[in-house]
Design a protein around this motif. Structure first.
Motif, mmCIF file in Angstrom:
data_model
loop_
_atom_site.group_PDB
_atom_site.id
_atom_site.type_symbol
_atom_site.label_atom_id
_atom_site.label_comp_id
_atom_site.label_asym_id
_atom_site.label_seq_id
_atom_site.Cartn_x
_atom_site.Cartn_y
_atom_site.Cartn_z
ATOM 1 N N CYS A 43 0.831 -1.206 0.000
ATOM 2 C CA CYS A 43 0.000 0.000 0.000
ATOM 3 C C CYS A 43 0.864 1.253 0.000
ATOM 4 O O CYS A 43 0.602 2.221 -0.719
ATOM 5 N N GLN A 44 1.914 1.224 0.795
ATOM 6 C CA GLN A 44 2.823 2.366 0.882
ATOM 7 C C GLN A 44 3.527 2.598 -0.444
ATOM 8 O O GLN A 44 3.697 3.741 -0.887
ATOM 9 N N MET A 50 -5.755 0.166 -1.421
ATOM 10 C CA MET A 50 -6.720 -0.925 -1.278
ATOM 11 C C MET A 50 -6.631 -1.908 -2.435
ATOM 12 O O MET A 50 -6.859 -3.111 -2.257
ATOM 13 N N GLU A 51 -6.292 -1.416 -3.614
ATOM 14 C CA GLU A 51 -6.164 -2.287 -4.773
ATOM 15 C C GLU A 51 -4.966 -3.215 -4.630
ATOM 16 O O GLU A 51 -4.982 -4.342 -5.126
ATOM 17 N N GLU A 52 -3.934 -2.765 -3.929
ATOM 18 C CA GLU A 52 -2.711 -3.556 -3.789
ATOM 19 C C GLU A 52 -2.746 -4.498 -2.592
ATOM 20 O O GLU A 52 -2.042 -5.506 -2.588
ATOM 21 N N CYS A 53 -3.521 -4.180 -1.581
ATOM 22 C CA CYS A 53 -3.472 -4.968 -0.336
ATOM 23 C C CYS A 53 -3.931 -6.396 -0.582
ATOM 24 O O CYS A 53 -5.066 -6.629 -1.015
ATOM 25 N N PRO A 54 -3.086 -7.398 -0.285
ATOM 26 C CA PRO A 54 -3.485 -8.797 -0.532
ATOM 27 C C PRO A 54 -4.558 -9.301 0.415
ATOM 28 O O PRO A 54 -5.194 -10.317 0.135
ATOM 29 N N LEU A 55 -4.775 -8.590 1.535
ATOM 30 C CA LEU A 55 -5.771 -9.026 2.510
ATOM 31 C C LEU A 55 -6.953 -8.066 2.602
ATOM 32 O O LEU A 55 -7.705 -8.090 3.568
ATOM 33 N N HIS A 91 -3.356 8.529 -19.380
ATOM 34 C CA HIS A 91 -3.357 8.528 -17.919
ATOM 35 C C HIS A 91 -4.719 8.049 -17.438
ATOM 36 O O HIS A 91 -5.734 8.713 -17.658
ATOM 37 N N ASP A 92 -4.756 6.883 -16.795
ATOM 38 C CA ASP A 92 -6.012 6.339 -16.278
ATOM 39 C C ASP A 92 -6.467 7.116 -15.048
ATOM 40 O O ASP A 92 -5.780 7.099 -14.014
ATOM 41 N N PRO A 93 -7.620 7.799 -15.110
ATOM 42 C CA PRO A 93 -8.143 8.444 -13.903
ATOM 43 C C PRO A 93 -8.518 7.394 -12.859
ATOM 44 O O PRO A 93 -9.082 6.349 -13.184
ATOM 45 N N CYS A 94 -8.221 7.680 -11.606
ATOM 46 C CA CYS A 94 -8.492 6.709 -10.532
ATOM 47 C C CYS A 94 -9.969 6.358 -10.455
ATOM 48 O O CYS A 94 -10.335 5.190 -10.277
ATOM 49 N N TYR A 95 -10.836 7.359 -10.577
ATOM 50 C CA TYR A 95 -12.263 7.125 -10.392
ATOM 51 C C TYR A 95 -12.917 6.508 -11.618
ATOM 52 O O TYR A 95 -14.045 6.055 -11.551
ATOM 53 N N LEU A 96 -12.217 6.464 -12.737
ATOM 54 C CA LEU A 96 -12.713 5.742 -13.907
ATOM 55 C C LEU A 96 -12.172 4.320 -13.922
ATOM 56 O O LEU A 96 -12.903 3.376 -14.210
ATOM 57 N N GLY A 97 -10.900 4.169 -13.596
ATOM 58 C CA GLY A 97 -10.245 2.869 -13.658
ATOM 59 C C GLY A 97 -10.440 2.039 -12.410
ATOM 60 O O GLY A 97 -11.245 1.111 -12.367
ATOM 61 N N ARG A 98 -9.696 2.361 -11.350
ATOM 62 C CA ARG A 98 -9.785 1.551 -10.128
ATOM 63 C C ARG A 98 -11.185 1.552 -9.534
ATOM 64 O O ARG A 98 -11.647 0.538 -9.001
ATOM 65 N N TYR A 99 -11.873 2.683 -9.578
ATOM 66 C CA TYR A 99 -13.220 2.749 -9.012
ATOM 67 C C TYR A 99 -14.267 2.207 -9.978
ATOM 68 O O TYR A 99 -15.128 1.429 -9.591
ATOM 69 N N GLY A 100 -14.201 2.647 -11.211
ATOM 70 C CA GLY A 100 -15.242 2.288 -12.173
ATOM 71 C C GLY A 100 -14.960 1.040 -12.976
ATOM 72 O O GLY A 100 -15.860 0.521 -13.650
ATOM 73 N N ARG A 154 3.051 2.818 -15.093
ATOM 74 C CA ARG A 154 1.982 2.608 -14.119
ATOM 75 C C ARG A 154 0.671 2.987 -14.792
ATOM 76 O O ARG A 154 0.376 4.166 -14.996
ATOM 77 N N SER A 155 -0.092 1.984 -15.168
ATOM 78 C CA SER A 155 -1.319 2.216 -15.913
ATOM 79 C C SER A 155 -2.387 1.252 -15.442
ATOM 80 O O SER A 155 -2.153 0.391 -14.595
ATOM 81 N N ARG A 156 -3.577 1.421 -15.999
ATOM 82 C CA ARG A 156 -4.718 0.566 -15.661
ATOM 83 C C ARG A 156 -4.928 0.540 -14.146
ATOM 84 O O ARG A 156 -4.945 1.589 -13.520
ATOM 85 N N SER A 157 -5.091 -0.653 -13.542
ATOM 86 C CA SER A 157 -5.377 -0.703 -12.107
ATOM 87 C C SER A 157 -4.193 -0.233 -11.272
ATOM 88 O O SER A 157 -4.352 0.102 -10.094
ATOM 89 N N GLY A 158 -2.994 -0.205 -11.869
ATOM 90 C CA GLY A 158 -1.810 0.275 -11.157
ATOM 91 C C GLY A 158 -1.489 1.722 -11.442
ATOM 92 O O GLY A 158 -0.384 2.183 -11.131
ATOM 93 N N SER A 159 -2.449 2.460 -12.008
ATOM 94 C CA SER A 159 -2.205 3.853 -12.383
ATOM 95 C C SER A 159 -1.826 4.706 -11.175
ATOM 96 O O SER A 159 -2.254 4.451 -10.047
ATOM 97 N N PHE A 160 -1.043 5.727 -11.434
ATOM 98 C CA PHE A 160 -0.594 6.665 -10.410
ATOM 99 C C PHE A 160 -1.516 7.877 -10.432
ATOM 100 O O PHE A 160 -1.771 8.460 -11.485
#
Length: 672
Positions: free
Chosen positions: A278-279, A337-342, A537-546, A568-574
């Protein structure tokens, strides 16, 4: 009972009693915590455990770390048979798991033991040699202790079997590794008597290491062995962008003290492995801001333990346990949250801490407070904007949908696109494309107001709920099939959060609708593209959220340009740095998140940076200028465009001139 059993039994009982005592102390705050609805859809929850715990889906995104954990976890499960045998034989003379104990069970124990040792060696190499930045702040001594205990358990088991084979006390046919060790020992001149005594010593080391591990688990980060599976099972299955709606009639609002966290939120604290994924993903941490999602969870966990030891769970969190600057640094990008394995839920905790600060204590950061004031007074957060909500489209023949009227598509413009000169050009490009495709659409005009997303993410849920109810009432007076918007933040709010207020809508992003129109042949074929390659550039609220990654790329491909992917793209976008109300906040001194992202875009060599969010557009324009300045006077900033602008230029001809109304500077909010 043998003499060995007489000595082992009290040790086992004492260890189990200590383990039960520590676990009871850990369970107690969970039982006191507010309940959360996390038992729906049991099939989906169970499958998530299979995929993410057994299958290591998220862990294997980093193959080296994921593989070593897979080796150790597999060994942990298989070697439970050896644990049963060790204690069974110690307590009951002649105990065995049966004839199978010298067939496949023995073979599995030997082979898996080697995998565990390989995993431990990889873990040691990672910590001592590779030393990834994400481990910064983690408890290295705790990790070394656990790795050492696991090594003793496995090594002692193998050596015990090897010595037994040398002494003639155990067959060797199904134990290839132990047999090889036995051959080595015999080559060193180990005799039968020595081997028999050594086997007993290894047996004691084996069982004592197991008991030590059992006693140590509740006090270590390896508590995730117990908490991890239920934490994954109880993960949030609602849409990623949906935050819970608090009851404003009940106090406290948000989280003021540790016992205000719900059961799953407390279980998160027990589940943290301090892996630092996460960090590593956090844009605020990368920019040197005072936020590490990992340390946030660790600090809350340590405070919970201290509160339980003292018997007093009261005491403020914000400002005492967690710095206020840490709470406000979050962009709510959800990368952690996308990276956390638990499936630890960092963002809801941060928003709940903000709710306490904003609504209970009335404390908001500079800039955000002004934006909230403007939102209350004007219905939008951009106080200095001289525009009305329809100035941008007066010459385009756009229909304003009045009460009782109907349209196939309602275009939700959003505050930024309606009021910011730069973002207005995106709205105009979108309108031209919709008109060219013959879409029956309309806008709300001055009846549209902010969805309230900046207020909700800033913790000011009272204002968000006012906006939500007012907008739902406005929409109820009109008829439409679906809503389209170019703002992923508006999209998330309309699609995922207005349901709590009686507003259920089919809402889509403008790139999704445009992709449909292109595929249906309702827009003309693209002309040959001129100019540089484009990166997206993948927007967070379109990619990871949407969950939408393909529609923008489909449109860019149809525009005729070559797409160069960011590292860093798609679900790993910055993140661009604007989410969570940060677009309106005063930036702390130092490197900005937007500059870091712009440097990543510049590294692709593409001449154009495309995005699909008005906040990302503003932040990337600012960032590309800063990145170019850092390279020197001769450096030229990359061009930043919305996907709709790129598509319009290729399908309908040259876009509007780059000049025109100036865009609002990120951070320019009400009252500033």
């Amino acid at each position: 009972m043998s003499s060995t059993g007489a000595a082992l039994l009290p040790l086992l009982l004492l260890t189990l009693a200590w383990f039960a005592y520590r676990v009871t102390r850990l369970v107690r705050p969970l039982l006191r915590a507010p309940a959360e609805r996390r038992l729906d859809r049991p099939g989906a929850r169970a499958w998530g455990v299979v995929v993410n715990v057994i299958g290591h889906a998220r862990l294997l995104r980093r193959p080296y770390a994921g593989l070593l954990h897979l080796f150790v976890l597999t060994g942990f499960v298989v070697l439970l048979t050896a644990v049963v045998e060790a204690f069974g034989a110690g307590l009951v003379s002649g105990f065995t798991l049966g004839s199978a104990g010298e067939t496949w069970i023995a073979f599995a124990q030997d082979v898996v033991a080697v995998l565990v040792l390989a995993g431990l060696a990889m873990a040691a190499f990672q910590r001592l040699v590779l030393r990834p930045e994400r481990f910064r702040g983690s408890n290295g001594r705790d990790a070394a202790t656990v790795l050492g205990l696991i090594f003793l358990v496995v090594a002692a088991m193998l050596l015990e079997s090897a010595f037994q084979i040398v002494a003639g006390e155990a067959p060797s046919s199904w134990r290839p590794v132990s047999s090889a060790l036995a051959d080595l020992l015999e080559g060193l001149g180990v005799g039968d008597d020595t081997a028999s005594r050594a086997a007993q010593v290894c047996s004691w080391i084996h069982v004592l290491a197991i008991l030590g591990f059992l006693a140590y688990i509740p006090a270590s980060k390896h508590l995730h062995i117990l908490a991890g599976v239920p934490n994954v099972f109880l993960r949030d299955l609602s849409p990623p962008g949906r935050l819970g709606t608090p009851d404003l009639e009940r106090t406290p609002i948000g989280v003021a003290e540790i016992h205000h966290l719900g059961r799953k939120q407390l279980l998160d604290l027990y589940s943290c492995t301090e892996c630092g994924r996460c960090q590593d993903a956090c844009p605020a941490y990368a920019a040197g801001q005072p936020l590490s999602p990992k340390l946030l969870i660790m600090d809350l966990r340590d405070h919970l333990h201290a509160a339980e030891r003292s018997g007093d769970p009261a005491g403020p969190l914000a400002g005492a346990v967690i710095r206020e600057e840490t709470i406000w640094a979050c962009t709510t990008c959800r990368a952690c949250m996308e990276e956390c394995p638990l499936f630890i839920e960092h963002v809801p905790k941060i928003v709940d801490l903000r709710r306490h600060l904003a609504m209970e204590l009335g404390r908001l950061p500079d800039g955000v407070a002004g934006a909230m004031q403007s939102l209350e007074q004007r219905g939008h957060p951009w106080a200095r904007s001289p525009h009305s909500r329809t100035d941008w489209c007066r010459d385009l023949g756009v229909r304003v949908l009045g009460p009782g009227e109907e349209a196939d598509v309602l275009l939700w413009v959003g505050c930024t696109a309606a009021l910011d000169g730069r973002a207005q050009r995106v709205a105009r490009s979108l309108v031209r494309l919709l008109q060219a495709a013959g879409v029956d659409f309309a806008v709300l005009g001055d009846a549209e107001a902010c969805t309230g997303d900046p207020a909700r993410r800033s913790g000011y849920d009272y204002l968000f709920q006012l906006q939500a109810r007012a907008n739902v009432a406005t929409l109820a007076e009109r008829r439409f099939r679906r809503i389209v918007t170019a703002c992923p933040h508006c999209l998330n709010t309309l699609a995922n959060e207005y349901g709590d207020f009686g507003g259920t809508y089919e809402a889509v992003h403008h790139t999704q609708l445009l992709a449909e129109l292109v595929e249906a042949g309702r827009l003309p074929a693209a002309a040959a593209a001129e100019g540089a390659d484009v990166t997206f550039h993948d927007p967070c609220y379109l990619g990871r959220y949407g969950g939408e990654f393909e529609a923008p790329r489909t449109l860019l491909a149809r525009s005729g340009r070559s797409l160069v992917e960011l590292e860093r793209s798609r679900s790993g976008s910055f993140c661009c740095g604007a989410g969570g109300g940060r677009a309106f906040a005063s930036e702390p001194p130092g490197r900005r998140v937007s500059t870091i992202r712009a440097e990543q875009a510049r590294a692709t060599g593409a001449g154009v940076v495309a995005t699909a969010c008005p906040f990302c557009l503003a932040m990337m324009e600012e960032g590309t200028k800063a990145a170019a300045r850092a390279e020197g006077q001769e450096a030229v900033p990359q061009t930043v465009l919305d996907v709709a602008e790129v598509l319009e230029a290729s399908l309908l001809g040259p876009a509007e001139p780059a000049g025109g109304a100036e865009g609002l500077t990120p951070g320019e909010a009400g009252g500033r």
